[in-house]
Design an enzyme around this catalytic site. Structure first.
Site, PDB file in Angstrom:
ATOM      1  N   ASP A   8     -28.839  61.516  68.758  1.00 17.08           N
ATOM      2  CA  ASP A   8     -28.414  61.744  70.144  1.00 17.08           C
ATOM      3  C   ASP A   8     -27.379  62.854  70.191  1.00 17.08           C
ATOM      4  OD1 ASP A   8     -28.432  61.429  72.861  1.00 17.08           O
ATOM      5  OD2 ASP A   8     -26.975  59.802  72.876  1.00 17.08           O
ATOM      6  N   LYS A  26     -16.692  50.816  77.996  1.00 15.09           N
ATOM      7  CA  LYS A  26     -15.632  51.730  78.391  1.00 15.09           C
ATOM      8  C   LYS A  26     -14.798  52.140  77.188  1.00 15.09           C
ATOM      9  CE  LYS A  26     -15.336  49.917  83.099  1.00 15.09           C
ATOM     10  NZ  LYS A  26     -14.494  49.264  84.131  1.00 15.09           N
TER      11      LYS A  26
END
Length: 870
Positions: free
Chosen positions: A685, A574
């Site tokens: 990515d 997170k």
């Protein structure tokens, strides 16, 4: 010494004197025999011919095979200069009487099967910046244009149209009397010039202007000749037709009329010139009287006097599909009409304007200073016009005389000092001289350039003190300045106080360019500071993890207010909003216990991030390396990620300018990873979710280098593949498992298409998932740009700019990685588009369809751009 020796010496002296006289150029003439190695004087017409040395700085000399000699009518058909490289190659002629004077310019071509292919090329020829003619044939071909010089020079340019190698056999220029062949505008292209009834072609020295009068005797006509000297009153010879031309004529044997017609486009303009002189002594019972009709309209009735020239100019003829003239005997005439000579010319329109003279002189000086004529094939002819042949690296305004507003010479191999001629480019707004080998000091004149707003001198060998006026201009927000990467260059005030030159003391100044318009100020905030410039290849600091701020677990709890606000979540873990003691907001990424990331990999990534610094990469502020709490603390990007801006319709629509800003910013960050880091870093990515936006909407790439270990982040819809996210993964990597820099290029191309269309990379349509490249390819093939662009833009984009960004995106996504460009080239193209957008906002390029340069795409097959997503 006996008399024989004396006479021999005298004869030798006289012969030498004659040779010297014959070898002199004729005033008002420039005569170039292309491809010859030595100058000479033509023994037939006594014209001195030069080599093309000094007139053309590209091309290769060639000779027609001896088997094909005779494929023309003179020596100029035996040699040629060929131009196998570049699109536009030019001869530059500088006559003694230049601007405002009228010249006859002649270009000659003789293919002669010089390449033994029996396949003559086809190519275009321009006079200065306008199209003149097209060559397509195998035998000798000669064309002339009557042209008023717009400058002190004139350029004859050969344009490669993709149909073979252009060549030229001869270029000739002849000064005319300004009073002959009057025309209102444009130029005159010679269609016909005939000496009727002559047994030979006539030119210099019979014609002082070296007009070539070809021989012509139509069928059923006989030649009329007067072998005695005909005296023509020069005051009654306005076009100075040579006596040799007027001594012959053509008379019909059986007809009482003479006709000449030429096919014409109704938009063409024509000029006819008819010349009549009675050269036969008529008997008392003989009468020669005829009516002259031009363009089917009665002009006059002529009853010629012996040895007196009558000249009939047609004036401008337009609006006809057939043009011509007719000579018809009157009822009382006992003889057929006579005509000695005639000329026909087609009007050549000149729609394109030449670049502003001061800018041309300056950029040519710069070209010479740095030897760019040999290294930049496009730097031939006029710098800005026509737009399709504009010099690479230049951006020009669309004024009546275009001005150079931007120069990008990054990585061009420049050496020596900064060229003083740059000071003469008074409309220059942007100058990039980065990544060269420029030396000596930064000149003071750069601070005095009135329009300069962006200056990049990074990555050179400049030395000494940066001029105070230049630094002040940057500090006052009048100039965006980059000077990093010059080890011996110093900020003036600092170096004077310390005496220690050091690259690490040179920062990147990012002031805002001011404007009288509040709207432009806002645009400057969004674009100029964030987009229109990239640093000179930014070098990695000598930083180490120890130089980053280290946090304890307790401090992490404090800055996140006990992990109160989650702002993102991914496979890494997170992400929380945090606030440092000084009030600065940060993004705190906490490694999840479920993540595969281990402590060793975490340490390696922290070391990597500690030495990667670029304004278009999200900065690492610090970290927490506790066995139970692995945390990375980043700068906070208040405007979230690009993916949300494109796909979440509750968010404000990104304008076209903002999308270009994001593209350029992301490209700058990726180019730094690929080329500015040693060894290069592959992102692996790249996607809109990993491009974040700060409070000024400046784009920064996140998670660079992390994909190898952390795989994904900032996105809950992620892949479990070893690297990459579906839709952005290089097809070649999927098939081979090999990841390289071109893999990032493919991902970037997909992102460009998302910015263009506002659509996601993968879209579910019924039971099928389609890839964005597959969806846009049919629209590109149809040329339907309106259906490609995000409809939420409501047509608020420049079509030329949109097409060019589509071309850049398309060049990035071929299936074969080798067909994709490097990131540096992609960035260069996007920066040029961006510069044009900013110029347009500043009123420099209103309504411009003048284009960003497109990347060569090597005939890409759209069907091979990307596989269907599975």
């Amino acid at each position: 010494m006996d008399m024989a020796k004396i006479l021999s010496l005298m004869f030798g002296f006289v012969s030498l004197h004659v040779v010297i006289l014959l070898a002199q150029p004729i005033p008002g003439f420039i005569s170039i025999d292309s491809g010859v190695t030595n100058e000479y004087t033509d023994t037939y017409n006594r014209i001195y011919y030069e080599t093309d040395t000094g007139y053309a700085d590209t091309g290769t000399n060639w000779q027609v095979s001896s088997d094909n000699f005779g494929d023309g009518f003179d020596a100029r058909s035996k040699n040629m200069r060929i131009f196998p490289n570049g699109t536009r190659n030019c001869y530059t002629l500088r006559p003694q009487n230049g601007k405002g004077n009228k010249y006859l310019i002649r270009a000659s071509f003789s293919y002669g099967n010089y390449d033994n292919r029996s396949s003559p090329p086809a190519f275009d020829i321009h006079i200065d910046v306008n199209s003149w003619l097209t060559y397509s044939g195998s035998r000798y071909f000669c064309q002339e244009v009557i042209y008023i010089l717009q400058r002190d020079y004139v350029q004859v340019c050969l344009i490669n149209t993709g149909n073979g190698v252009p060549f030229i056999s001869a270029v000739e220029l002849r000064l005319l009397d300004n009073g002959i062949y009057p025309f209102e505008s444009g130029a005159l292209v010679r269609e016909d010039r005939y000496a009727m009834g002559s047994s030979r072609s006539i030119r210099y020295p019979d014609d002082p202007f070296d007009r070539i009068w070809y021989k012509l005797l139509p069928e059923d006509f006989q030649a009329a000749t007067n072998t005695t000297a005909i005296e023509i009153d020069p005051n009654n010879n306005p076009y100075k037709v040579p006596t040799a031309v007027l001594k012959t004529a053509a008379v019909s044997n059986v007809l009482r009329s003479f006709n000449l017609s030429r096919p014409s486009n109704s938009m063409d303009g024509w000029h006819f010139y008819l010349y009549f002189a009675e050269i036969q002594l008529l008997q008392q019972n003989q009468t020669r009287e005829f009516s002259v009709y031009i363009d089917n309209m009665f002009n006059t009735t002529e009853n010629l006097e012996y040895s007196t020239l009558t000249t009939i100019p047609s004036g401008l003829l337009t609006g006809q599909t057939i043009v011509g003239f007719n000579l018809t005997s009157t009822a009382r005439s006992t003889l057929s009409p006579i005509i000695n000579a005639f000329e026909t010319y087609k009007v050549l329109e000149l729609p394109n304007s030449m670049t502003y003279p001061g800018d041309v002189e300056a950029i040519y000086n710069i070209r010479t200073t740095y030897g760019l004529a040999k290294t930049k094939e496009s730097w031939q002819g006029d710098p800005c016009s026509p737009v399709q042949y504009k010099w690479s690296g230049l951006t020009c305004s669309d004024d009546s005389a275009p001005r150079i507003v931007s120069i990008n010479l990054t990585s061009s191999g420049l050496t020596g000092p900064i060229a003083p001629a740059l000071a003469n480019l008074t409309s220059l707004q942007s100058l990039d001289l980065s990544n060269n080998q420029l030396m000596e000091s930064v000149p003071d004149f750069l601070a005095q350039m009135p329009s300069l707003k962006i200056l990049n001198l990074g990555g050179n060998n400049l030395n000494g003190l940066v001029p105070l006026d230049l630094m002040k201009k940057a500090a006052d927000g009048m100039l965006l300045l980059s000077i990093e990467g010059n080890p011996n260059l110093c900020n003036s005030s600092y170096c004077k106080s310390t005496g220690e030159p050091s690259e690490r003391r040179l920062g990147f100044v990012v002031p805002l360019v001011t404007s009288v318009s509040g709207v432009i100020v806002v645009v400057s905030l969004v674009t100029i500071a964030a987009v229109t410039w990239s640093r000179a290849r930014e070098r990695r600091d000598e930083s180490s993890p120890s130089m980053l701020k280290t946090f304890t677990p307790t401090e992490i709890e404090g800055i996140t207010n006990n992990f109160k606000m989650i702002i993102g979540e991914g496979a890494f873990g997170k992400v929380y909003l945090g606030r440092l003691d000084g009030g600065a907001e940060v993004a705190v990424k906490v490694l999840s216990q479920m993540s595969r990331q281990g402590h060793k990999e975490f340490q390696a990534e922290v070391k990597l991030l500690a030495v990667v610094h670029h304004r278009n990469l999200v900065s690492l502020v610090g970290y927490c390396d506790d066995p139970k709490s692995l945390v990375l603390v980043y700068e906070y990007m208040s405007n979230g990620n690009v993916r949300d801006h494109l796909l979440r319709h509750e968010m404000p629509v990104l304008s076209w300018l903002q999308r270009l800003q994001i593209a350029v910013g992301a490209a700058q960050g990726l180019e730094y990873l690929h080329s500015g880091c040693k060894p290069p870093i592959i992102h692996r990515d790249l996607k809109p979710a990993n491009i974040l936006l700060d409070n000024n909407m400046q784009a920064k790439i996140a998670d660079f280098g992390l994909s190898r270990a952390f795989r994904t982040d900032y996105d809950s819809h992620v892949s479990t593949n070893p690297a990459g996210t579906p839709g952005y993964v290089d097809p070649e990597y999927e098939s081979t498992g090999n990841f390289n820099q071109k893999s990032d290029i493919y991902s970037f191309g997909v992102i460009l298409f998302e910015l263009i269309t506002g659509q996601p990379a993968l879209l579910k349509e019924g039971h099928r998932v389609t890839h964005i490249v597959r969806r846009v390819t049919p629209l590109i093939e149809r040329g339907d740009i309106e259906s490609i662009i995000d409809p939420r833009l409501q047509g608020k984009f420049r079509i030329a700019s949109a097409w060019k960004v589509v071309e850049v995106a398309l060049s990035c996504v071929p299936t074969a990685a080798v067909q994709r460009p490097d990131m540096g080239l992609v960035l260069s193209e996007l920066k040029e588009c961006m510069a044009q957008e900013i110029s347009s906002l500043h009123g420099q390029r209103r309504g411009a369809g003048n284009q960003c340069n497109s990347i060569e795409m090597s005939s890409l097959d759209p069907s091979e751009m990307s596989p269907d997503s599975r």
